[in-house]
Design an enzyme around this catalytic site. Structure first.
Site, PDB file in Angstrom:
ATOM      1  CB  ILE A 193     145.522  65.732  75.560  1.00 35.31           C
ATOM      2  CG1 ILE A 193     144.438  65.807  76.648  1.00 35.31           C
ATOM      3  CG2 ILE A 193     146.044  64.303  75.449  1.00 35.31           C
ATOM      4  CD1 ILE A 193     143.209  64.970  76.346  1.00 35.31           C
ATOM      5  CB  SER A 194     148.728  64.952  72.385  1.00 31.48           C
ATOM      6  OG  SER A 194     147.578  64.603  71.639  1.00 31.48           O
ATOM      7  CB  SER A 195     150.044  69.158  69.298  1.00 35.60           C
ATOM      8  OG  SER A 195     151.436  68.922  69.348  1.00 35.60           O
ATOM      9  N   GLY A 196     149.494  67.249  67.007  1.00 37.75           N
ATOM     10  CA  GLY A 196     150.004  66.507  65.854  1.00 37.75           C
ATOM     11  C   GLY A 196     149.916  67.389  64.629  1.00 37.75           C
ATOM     12  N   GLY A 238     146.451  69.213  64.360  1.00 32.96           N
ATOM     13  CA  GLY A 238     145.984  70.240  65.293  1.00 32.96           C
ATOM     14  C   GLY A 238     146.287  69.809  66.714  1.00 32.96           C
ATOM     15  NE  ARG A 239     148.052  73.394  70.816  1.00 33.53           N
ATOM     16  CZ  ARG A 239     149.350  73.180  71.036  1.00 33.53           C
ATOM     17  NH1 ARG A 239     150.145  72.869  70.046  1.00 33.53           N
ATOM     18  NH2 ARG A 239     149.836  73.282  72.242  1.00 33.53           N
ATOM     19  CB  VAL A 240     143.946  66.281  71.524  1.00 27.62           C
ATOM     20  CG1 VAL A 240     142.816  65.597  72.284  1.00 27.62           C
ATOM     21  CG2 VAL A 240     143.998  65.755  70.095  1.00 27.62           C
ATOM     22  CE  LYS A 257     142.100  65.075  65.021  1.00 20.85           C
ATOM     23  NZ  LYS A 257     142.188  63.674  64.554  1.00 20.85           N
ATOM     24  CG  ASP A 302     148.114  56.805  61.077  1.00 18.93           C
ATOM     25  OD1 ASP A 302     149.203  56.188  61.056  1.00 18.93           O
ATOM     26  OD2 ASP A 302     148.000  57.948  61.532  1.00 18.93           O
TER      27      ASP A 302
END
Lengths: 430, 468
Positions: A39-42, A45-47, A71, A173
């Site tokens: 799905i996504s990363s930040g 880490g990663r989802v 996650k 956040d």
């Protein structure tokens, strides 16, 4: 008695029996979930999107397991070797807080799996998020979000935030990418990685994290260098999110001044100017504490601006109660800023159209944003998964929910670190 | 969450009954020579955590959290198949993070190596490799089921009581003037999570300090697993009211004219009293009085209208018999602890912030209704607690009239309970467990992996079974 071998093992590795027992009882992520895609990363880490293999989770139809978002925290590496280096403070925080909370408008943690030096947090899946809605309206529909949807999303967001605040949690956040929506139109506040308990802290809030809240959503007291802050910073962020939903672009889109080499927090000149351009320069009458702020003298050197919020709202919110609502969320003095409980009582929510439990209730199918796109992970070492399946929800609209992953990064503030050069763009689709 | 104890993981998942606590030690019982050693180990480990915590400069609340983690971990595991010293270090490391005061992992490792290699422990094998501690952290967090938010009695104490002469509501955190033992440190305001939430008790500084220390001491037992923290706090207040001499005297003078319902001091009525036969109206909330006397001292306290201590306790809307039970368990802990000998290697002992001294010194006091009454109950609880009371405790407690008799440190079998001794006990247990594991896998029938339990060959087993 013990032979020599066992005896030396007992000396050097007394936990061996324990580990064997624990490892034997462990159920792996792979055995419990089928990973459907990335799905996504930040920075964290990663989802991944995943489907439960558990029978209990199949919801009665005996076939499809429940969908989850997993996650995976970025494992710490020493060189190329993944090693145990201790769980990060933000992971501990997110895990600890999530285990205590339960609310309709906050993403639910199903379980945490600690496996092979990695931490996996399994959340209920949410099909959409605020950022994706904004993109769908700005890029595809090229229309404003209807007032009923705007109100419903804001109302549910505040409702979830009220819960967090009454349990003494600051989110710290809030931004569109962190606020999720299920396919049935329920808002779910996500990502408590920066959240903190404010009840009886042993450390001042400032001590742990020098910078909180992505710059565009950061409250003026933080920008002015306040060491003490409170729930009002989240309420400011709600105002920013509401304004962004209404105008389909960030209302205060400033440039972040980066930390210097000594990690000193710089004066956020540009962000303050962006705020002053809309809300006017604050004075001591409306914010008595401002003269005690560390950045007060820096602020005094900026140009002087008049308040233009009324004009800003005229074309975007188009409701006098809506303007009043936003005005109160954007109160400079944190003491005067609208708290969640009062915000939920505001006249704007009483006026027609009223908010709905399903935020999408009033929408036609094409007005609902497309389903979250998943891709094949381009960092395959992170999580083994099958070939990406043909996407069932053929959203197909060019640029629709596009680049959600890259957008997440874009607004991901404070980031850096994780995203390697190149490569990540693959998450984008068209 | 922070305010709502009733919705917390602590309340929902981690207040257990005594049977569960007992069951958790079942395997250890197979390998220990005397079941009572396990009770001493509980004190010993808490002191270890405290020592390491002090070395790491952790706050009292962080140490308390680490201790709760440790107890919870051993609800699921046995001493004999783990390395408690590594677990202790991991508990401190995670607790520091959970309480938002993280420490670098290498500091924890080096300090743990330093503390545990001291003579009293003699553990030379603590791994210097930080990844061992990090690995243990993973298992620990998993065994804790990721429930890392702990409620402590300290908070209840500070919401229920305030220091004599301080401003109501200041709670100690505001003035930043933190005393030894961190009385009131970092306590924010916040509502009580049960009852009406009204009324606070003004306590003599010494009494408040003592209640705080008693709470510190409760972590040396399984109380934090058995009872919700607010009840432990109230039991500590109750004990402090009795153990703190000026406060006790005050209460005795208040309740003397035949109010037999005042359970704490009920038997004290024989003492001479100067109290009014018709007591002046007592105040439930001490708000007005404390404002009136900003510079109160022990002496002018006598000129105040007296607080209604008994009425305050009654107004708390908790089960007083349960409070009395907890208080008795605390006393039985002191009784046990009194027979455990731990010399502090340095002057900054981990016992600095304990109320043990006041308890022991009070025992010798004649004319104290508390001493005789509670010693008897202490044995009673101890018996029910683990069935492991040695006869000499009962004997000494039975002779309640000779309250001044000091407890014997040396048991009747001549064993002196010291850290060195307990480390030996621990190593022996572990070795026994390993011998069994090795034997089982050696016999080739290891596949079944359990059920029948290990075949312990030492004398303990017979004794345990006989006792149970």
């Amino acid at each position: 008695m013990l032979d020599e071998w066992s005896s030396s093992l007992l000396q050097t590795d007394p936990m061996r029996a324990y580990r064997m027992k624990r490892d034997a009882a462990h159920r792996t992520v792979q055995s419990k979930y089928t990973i459907l895609g990335f799905i996504s990363s930040g920075t964290y880490g990663r989802v991944y999107k995943a489907q439960s293999r558990d029978d209990v989770d199949t919801g009665g139809d005996g076939k499809a397991g429940k969908i989850h978002a997993i996650k995976k925290f970025k494992p710490d590496k020493e060189g190329d070797v993944v090693a145990y280096t201790g769980i990060s403070q933000s992971a501990i925080r997110e895990i600890a807080l999530n285990r205590e909370i339960s609310h309709e408008n906050v993403v639910a943690l199903k379980e945490v799996i600690l496996e092979d030096k990695s931490i996996y947090m399994v959340f209920d899946y949410a099909e959409h998020d605020f950022l994706q809605v904004i993109h769908h309206y700005s890029q595809t529909l090229r229309a404003q979000i209807p007032p009923a949807v705007l109100k419903s999303l804001t109302y549910q967001l505040l409702n979830g935030l009220l819960y967090l605040h009454t349990t003494h949690i600051l989110h710290r956040d809030l931004k569109p990418a962190n606020i999720l929506i299920t396919s049935s139109g329920t808002v779910k506040i996500g990502d408590l990685g920066l959240a903190r308990l404010t009840h009886s802290p042993l450390q001042p809030l400032f001590a742990g994290d020098k910078v909180v809240v992505t710059i565009w959503y950061r409250a003026p007291e933080l920008l002015m260098g306040a060491k003490h802050y409170n729930k009002a910073i989240d309420c400011w962020a709600v105002g920013c999110v509401l304004a962004e939903l209404a105008s389909l672009r960030p209302i205060f889109k400033g440039e972040e001044a980066k930390l210097d080499s000594k990690k000193n927090v710089p004066f956020q000149r540009d962000q303050l100017i962006k705020i002053f351009e809309v809300l006017g320069t604050p004075d001591e009458r409306e914010w008595p504490g401002i003269k005690d702020m560390p950045e007060y003298n820096n602020m005094k050197r900026l140009d002087h601006f008049q308040n233009h919020l009324q004009e800003w709202c005229n074309s975007r919110i188009r409701s006098s109660s809506g303007f009043d609502f936003l005005r109160q969320l954007f109160a400079y003095d944190p003491e005067n800023r609208l708290p969640c409980r009062e915000a939920l009582q505001h006249k704007w929510f009483q006026d027609e159209p009223k908010p709905t439990a399903n935020a999408f209730q009033t929408l036609a199918a094409h007005q609902i944003p497309p389903h979250r796109r998943i891709t094949q992970d381009d960092a395959p070492s992170m999580m083994p998964m099958p070939q990406v399946q043909p996407h069932p929800q053929g959203s197909g609209k060019p640029g629709s929910s596009a680049s959600f992953a890259s957008m997440t990064q874009l607004s991901g503030g404070g980031g850096g670190g994780y995203q390697t050069s190149g490569g990540r763009k693959k998450a984008r689709m068209g | 969450m922070a305010t709502d104890f009733w919705a917390s993981s602590h309340h929902k998942r981690w207040v257990v009954d005594r049977a569960s606590v007992k069951r958790a030690r079942a395997e250890d019982l197979l390998y220990v020579d005397d079941p009572e050693y396990l009770d001493f180990l509980a004190i010993f480990f808490a002191n270890c955590i405290s020592r390491l915590g002090k070395k790491l400069q952790l706050r009292q609340r962080v140490i308390a959290t680490a201790t709760v983690f440790f107890r919870r971990f051993y609800l699921k595991n046995s001493y004999c198949e783990t390395d408690p010293f590594l677990v202790i270090a991991a508990c401190c490391y995670v607790a520091a993070k959970a309480e938002e005061s993280p420490l670098p992992i290498k500091n924890v490792v080096s300090d743990a190596r330093f503390v545990f290699s001291q003579e009293m422990y003699g553990i030379k094998t603590f791994p210097s490799d930080t990844s061992k501690l990090a690995e243990m952290e993973f298992y620990l967090v998993d065994d804790l089921e990721c429930d890392l938010t702990i409620f402590h009695p300290y908070r209840t104490l500070m919401t229920l009581c305030y220091k004599e002469g301080s401003n109501v509501g200041a709670g100690g955190g505001a003035d930043g003037n933190i005393e030894a033992g961190e009385l009131g440190a970092g306590i924010d305001d916040g509502q009580r999570y049960w009852g009406t939430g009204e009324g606070r008790l003004e306590l003599h500084e010494g009494a408040l300090q003592m209640a705080w220390f008693i709470i510190n001491d409760t972590y040396r037992s399984d109380l934090c697993l058995l009872y919700p923290p607010h009840l432990i706090a109230i039991a500590a207040i109750y004990l402090a009211l009795v153990l703190h001499t000026p406060t006790r005297t005050l209460i005795q003078s208040q309740t003397a004219p035949g109010s037999s319902s005042a359970s704490a001091t009920g038997s004290a009525c024989s003492g001479p009293t100067t109290a009014n036969p018709t007591p002046a109206p007592v105040r439930r909330s001490s708000r007005q009085a404390s404002n009136a006397s900003s510079s109160s001292s022990k002496k002018n306290q006598q000129h105040h209208q007296p607080q209604d201590f008994v009425g305050f306790m009654a107004s708390l809307n908790v089960s007083m018999p349960l409070i009395a039970t907890i208080a008795q368990e605390i006393i039985s802990l002191y009784t046990l602890w009194d027979r455990y000998k731990e010399d502090s290697p340095t002057s900054t002992s981990s016992l600095d912030s304990s109320a043990k001294g006041s308890f022991t010194s009070n025992q010798g006091r004649h004319n104290s209704p508390f001493t005789t009454g509670t010693k008897r109950s202490a044995t009673g609880t101890n018996t029910s607690r683990s069935g492991s009371v040695t006869t000499n405790v009962s004997a000494s407690a039975g002779t309640g009239s000779h309250a001044g008799t000091p407890m014997d440190i040396v048991r009747e079998d001549g064993v002196e309970i010291t850290p060195v001794f307990l480390v030996k006990v621990l190593l022996k247990m572990r070795e026994g467990k390993w011998t069994d594991l090795a034997a089982r896998s050696g016999l080739g029938e290891g596949g079944d992996g359990g059920g029948n339990g290990p075949r312990a060959v030492n004398k303990i087993l017979g004794r345990t079974q006989a006792a149970g």
